[in-house]
Scaffold this active site. Structure first.
Site, PDB file in Angstrom:
ATOM      1  N   CYS A 132       0.835  -1.206   0.000  1.00  0.00           N
ATOM      2  CA  CYS A 132       0.000   0.000   0.000  1.00  0.00           C
ATOM      3  C   CYS A 132       0.865   1.249   0.000  1.00  0.00           C
ATOM      4  CB  CYS A 132      -0.924  -0.009   1.216  1.00  0.00           C
ATOM      5  SG  CYS A 132      -1.986   1.450   1.333  1.00  0.00           S
ATOM      6  N   CYS A 135      -0.465   4.051   2.231  1.00  0.00           N
ATOM      7  CA  CYS A 135      -0.217   3.823   3.660  1.00  0.00           C
ATOM      8  C   CYS A 135       1.233   4.104   4.039  1.00  0.00           C
ATOM      9  CB  CYS A 135      -0.543   2.372   4.028  1.00  0.00           C
ATOM     10  SG  CYS A 135      -2.167   1.803   3.513  1.00  0.00           S
ATOM     11  N   ASP A 136       2.178   3.672   3.211  1.00  0.00           N
ATOM     12  CA  ASP A 136       3.579   3.626   3.621  1.00  0.00           C
ATOM     13  C   ASP A 136       4.528   4.516   2.820  1.00  0.00           C
ATOM     14  OD1 ASP A 136       2.857   1.690   5.509  1.00  0.00           O
ATOM     15  OD2 ASP A 136       3.089   0.068   4.050  1.00  0.00           O
TER      16      ASP A 136
END
Length: 316
Positions: A132, A135-136
């Site tokens: 992701c 997300c990261d």
């Protein structure tokens, strides 16, 4: 018989449990084979509202679980192996051995990121390997990263990562991409994106604690070499966890549950879906949590106007 059974946890399932419990529905939550969902495999979560300094994924999920328990949600450890949605009461089978009856069901079984299936991938998940970018990506500012995949998702992830990384290399096992032309063109115009095509990932290289690169094999020459990188983003798609449903609710051609309009209602009256199992687009913890809230509210309103004769919970 239970008023509502929630299948799966994660942000969607836990939020549904919190709202259903506060509505005095006494929800039963079937935790699944990965209690807490994919966030239990991540490290720091910095984009969930309310945590200005971030929070570890497992801690966030544990907090949600305890909050649901505080209001009366009950949890059963196990995997839903089949359901019977032909008529109310609905029947839920756990681990092929225990059966539960429900007046309504909320499905929050999520979607699993497809894996490359190479050594080091699972071990380094959350330590340089991610599925992701949203997300990261923030954690890779000024670093060099690889995106494995050749579809629209890979192009989108790579383009997004250029906001943070100094260099993004798209790695694909074919010489041609599956992505749409518009997505390819957008990626090719980005000066930060480089290309490594017609190679097969072999192994995630590490220094013992974090990712150091990706070992690949040239499909033409057979040469094996290591591509240095600080992070590897696997973008080869997701598989919604809907196999146990046996097509008893309407799904799309990718297996995602279809819901009606802005609601979480499925094609079966009294059955609702939330989170990544019905969302192929956003796949974020906060959007999953929001849909879990909606599913609990939808279930509550459904139960207010639809009742079934009282029955006894069956366990065999």
């Amino acid at each position: 018989m239970h008023k509502v059974i929630i299948l799966g946890t994660g942000p969607a399932g836990f939020t549904a449990a919190i709202y259903a419990a506060r509505a005095n529905l006494n929800p039963l939550v079937i935790e699944g084979d990965q209690p807490g969902g994919q966030l239990t495999m991540t490290t720091e979560v910095e984009n969930f509202p309310g945590f200005p300094d971030g929070i570890m994924g497992p801690e966030l999920m544990d907090n949600m679980r305890r909050q649901a328990e505080r209001f009366g949600a009950a949890f059963v450890n196990g995997q839903v192996t089949s359901v019977d949605l032909a008529q109310r009461s609905f029947r839920v089978v756990v681990d092929d051995s225990k059966e539960y009856l429900a007046e309504s069901i909320i499905i929050s079984t999520g979607a699993s990121a497809k894996k490359l299936g190479i050594p080091g991938e699972v071990e380094m998940m959350g330590h340089g390997v991610s599925a992701c970018a949203t997300c990261d990506g923030f954690f890779f500012q000024g670093k060099s990263v690889l995106v494995v995949g050749g579809g629209d998702s890979a192009m989108e992830e790579a383009t997004f990562l250029t906001k943070f990384a100094s260099e993004v290399t798209i790695v694909h096992r074919r010489s041609e991409l599956r992505a749409s032309k518009v997505m390819q063109d957008r990626a090719r115009r980005n000066p930060k994106i480089k290309w490594l095509l017609n190679v097969t990932p072999v192994e995630v290289a590490t220094d013992g604690s974090k990712v150091s690169g990706l070992v690949v094999k040239d499909n033409q020459t057979g040469e094996v070499r290591t591509i240095p990188a600080d992070g590897i983003f696997v973008a080869i798609g997701h598989t919604p966890n809907t196999g146990f449903l046996a097509n008893q609710v309407e799904i799309d051609d990718r297996g995602y549950i279809l819901t009606k309009g802005q609601s979480t209602a499925t094609s079966v009256e009294g059955v609702f879906a939330c989170g990544d199992v019905m969302d192929p687009h956003y796949r974020q913890a906060i959007t999953a949590a929001g849909s879990g809230c909606k599913a609990a509210l939808d279930a509550e309103r459904f139960l207010e106007s639809n009742t079934v004769p009282a029955q006894t919970q069956i366990i065999v």
